[in-house]
Write a protein that holds these residues in place. Structure first.
Motif, PDB file in Angstrom:
ATOM      1  N   LYS A   1       1.011  -1.312   0.205  1.00 29.22           N
ATOM      2  CA  LYS A   1       0.035   0.007  -0.005  1.00 29.22           C
ATOM      3  C   LYS A   1       0.944   1.344   0.004  1.00 29.22           C
ATOM      4  O   LYS A   1       0.631   2.301  -0.592  1.00 29.22           O
ATOM      5  N   LEU A   2       2.208   1.087   0.635  1.00 33.66           N
ATOM      6  CA  LEU A   2       2.888   2.278   0.916  1.00 33.66           C
ATOM      7  C   LEU A   2       3.620   2.665  -0.615  1.00 33.66           C
ATOM      8  O   LEU A   2       3.524   3.843  -0.865  1.00 33.66           O
ATOM      9  N   ILE A   3       3.833   1.730  -1.330  1.00 30.48           N
ATOM     10  CA  ILE A   3       4.479   1.836  -2.580  1.00 30.48           C
ATOM     11  C   ILE A   3       3.654   2.467  -3.324  1.00 30.48           C
ATOM     12  O   ILE A   3       3.781   3.457  -4.198  1.00 30.48           O
ATOM     13  N   GLU A   4       2.343   1.959  -3.413  1.00 28.73           N
ATOM     14  CA  GLU A   4       1.220   2.539  -4.211  1.00 28.73           C
ATOM     15  C   GLU A   4       1.022   4.073  -3.957  1.00 28.73           C
ATOM     16  O   GLU A   4       0.626   4.743  -4.900  1.00 28.73           O
ATOM     17  N   LYS A   5       1.017   4.372  -2.745  1.00 30.54           N
ATOM     18  CA  LYS A   5       0.828   5.662  -2.353  1.00 30.54           C
ATOM     19  C   LYS A   5       2.264   6.631  -2.738  1.00 30.54           C
ATOM     20  O   LYS A   5       1.897   7.857  -2.936  1.00 30.54           O
ATOM     21  N   LEU A   6       3.189   6.038  -2.574  1.00 26.70           N
ATOM     22  CA  LEU A   6       4.282   6.839  -3.019  1.00 26.70           C
ATOM     23  C   LEU A   6       4.735   7.100  -4.319  1.00 26.70           C
ATOM     24  O   LEU A   6       4.915   8.225  -4.802  1.00 26.70           O
ATOM     25  N   VAL A   7       4.292   6.330  -5.207  1.00 24.46           N
ATOM     26  CA  VAL A   7       4.684   6.331  -6.652  1.00 24.46           C
ATOM     27  C   VAL A   7       3.910   7.700  -7.175  1.00 24.46           C
ATOM     28  O   VAL A   7       4.606   8.514  -7.938  1.00 24.46           O
TER      29      VAL A   7
END
Ligand code: NAD
Length: 499
Positions: free
Chosen positions: A297-303
């Motif tokens: 989820k974090l990667i999804e929000k960071l990109v």
């Protein structure tokens, strides 16, 4: 082409060594100035003049010294924009960030106004029959500050406030990459009433630094920069009996617990990871999400946040999130490290290499990079990249995340994002790091606390600013006094021998 000279005995002084270094405008890649590099002889002469000037300054009462700090606060506020402009043009950071650099230094000058209170010693009445005991804090004499490129206003001011307010003379050897702001600071100190010679700004490289380290006159060295140089200075300063506090590099981890607000955590990571192009010793360079779901989820929000970042010159004002890195060599080193990450098997989710900006093709710009699935054996995990590169290391549990933080050789700053007070408290208590943020990504302490890292991020036993700085820049003298009985015993009417 600007010539940037030393500041000696209250005025600019051209160097005599014949050696200079190029000062770039990192946004355009052009050389905009040449800074003098001092020889050992020039450094020794400046130190000798500082030693002479220190005698009267050390004897000036602390309240008068504090008044110079009061005036300095006004002058820094007056010239904030002018200094920030020069700072951005040599460093590359955005204009608001350059003002923050000056502001955080100015706050230590404000704190140093408290010198009369901070320098008070201790006293006990009647330690024995007719005996009193008291301690006083006295200036060291001439001290040196050797500072890095990434905060050309803040870190010199962190040193100058406490050192000068304590009654010392200071030799400031700033970074040769952005040397103009330290000269502006020296000129403001003169205007604030600091006597000539008490602050000498001597530009230079290793030759100037070694002259400081070998000097028998210099009593203390405050250093901030990379770890190999911090360790070198700490060891060499000890050989001539100097006290030294040497702050080094960093690899700051941010743990993201499954219960954290992930939007908040992603915003914090983007600001702390890419702000100032990652050229902050308190930047977050490692994200440690706990659990696979948190990580995904974090990667999804960071990109999308990273892809929206605006990289550009400081002259573009508020439209830019971060600027170029400081030199072409820094840019190449960052891009080389990104390649090692790819070669060693990390997943490069966002690739910031080959970034080019129209009209600024020769600038030292590096786009933002994001790695996932980084492991502790990789070079990008072990090395301080000091660029806009965020590495994600996935941890299966809180204990595994904590172990990563504990086992890394650097110990400057760290943060945890969670909604659980018990986890946050446990983390703050157990981690072996100097500065800890709880839902705060860059936990830089304010001027009246102290700043310093642990492990390979700091050598020496006292921190910067706060009460520690006043201890570092003074030495304690303890007096035991006994007065034999005197005239209160009554008048004497005959000659007698002295007792
Ligand atoms: P640096 O170590 O290259 O330079 C720092 C100072 O040391 C400069 O004044 C430089 O002229 C001098 N120097 C460089 N090489 C030398 C040598 N061989 N011998 C003697 N002196 C030498 O650091 P930098 O690139 O200017 O700054 C970035 C580094 O500083 C990063 O590692 C960053 O983490 C660190 N830093 C740490 C803190 C902290 O408080 N821990 C704060 C800011 C920056």
């Amino acid at each position: 082409m600007r010539a940037i000279h030393h500041w000696i005995d209250g005025k600019e002084a051209a160097g005599t060594s014949g050696r200079t270094a190029d000062v770039y405008n990192p946004a355009t890649g052009e050389v905009q100035g040449k800074v003098d590099l001092a020889s050992k002889a020039e450094m020794d002469a400046a130190i000798a003049a500082a030693a002479e000037a220190q005698v009267a300054w050390g004897a000036t009462n602390p309240q008068r010294r504090a008044r110079v700090m009061m005036k300095m606060v006004d002058l820094l506020n007056r010239d904030m924009d002018k200094m920030a402009e020069v700072l951005s043009s040599e460093h590359g950071k955005t204009f608001p960030d350059a003002k923050g650099d000056i502001q955080r230094g100015l706050e230590v000058i404000e704190y140093s106004i408290g010198a009369p209170q901070l320098l008070k010693g201790e006293f006990i009445d009647g330690a024995g029959p007719g005996i009193d005991m008291y301690s006083m804090r006295q200036p060291l004499g001439v001290v040196a500050a050797i500072t890095p490129f990434n905060f050309p206003a803040m870190i010199p001011l962190w040193k100058l406030g406490p050192a000068l307010a304590s009654g010392n003379a200071v030799i400031l050897k700033p970074s040769e990459r952005d040397p103009s702001v330290p000269n502006m600071i020296a000129a403001l100190f003169k205007e604030a009433g600091l006597p000539d010679g008490v602050l000498q700004v001597i530009h230079g490289d290793k030759e100037a630094v070694d002259a400081i380290l070998d000097s028998e006159v210099i009593q203390a060295v405050g250093f901030v920069g990379s770890t190999p140089i911090a360790q070198y200075i700490y060891e060499r300063a000890a050989q001539t009996g100097k006290r030294a506090q040497c702050f080094g590099g960093a690899k700051n981890h941010m743990i993201i617990m499954p219960d954290a607000d992930l939007d908040q955590a992603a915003d914090a990571l983007v600001g702390a990871g890419y702000g100032a192009a990652g050229e902050r010793c308190m930047a977050i360079s490692v994200a440690v999400p706990v659990g696979e779901e948190t990580a995904d989820k974090l990667i999804e929000k960071l990109v999308p946040r990273i892809e929206k970042l605006k990289v550009g010159p400081y002259t573009a004002g508020n439209d830019v999130d971060y600027g170029p890195v400081v030199t072409d060599a820094a840019k190449k080193n960052i891009e080389r490290l990104v390649q090692t990450g790819v070669d060693q098997g990390a997943e490069l989710v966002v690739d910031g290499r080959d970034f080019s900006l129209q009209g600024y093709e020769n600038g030292f710009f590096v786009g933002p990079s994001l790695f996932d699935k980084v492991t502790p054996d990789m070079d990008i995990y072990k090395t301080e990249i000091f660029g806009p590169v965020l590495s994600t290391v996935r941890a299966a549990s809180y204990e595994e995340a904590l172990k990563l933080v504990m086992d890394h050789e650097y110990g400057n700053g760290t943060a945890i994002f969670t909604r659980d007070g018990d986890t946050a408290r446990d983390f703050a208590s157990r981690c072996n790091i100097g500065m800890v943020g709880i839902n705060v990504p860059i936990p830089v302490p304010l001027a009246y606390f102290t700043f310093g890292g642990w492990k390979k991020s700091g050598f020496g036993d006292l921190n910067q600013h706060g009460p520690d700085a006043f201890r570092f820049y003074t030495r304690t003298k303890t007096v035991t006094s006994r007065w034999p009985s005197g005239i209160k015993e009554g008048a004497a009417f005959n000659f007698k021998a002295m007792d």
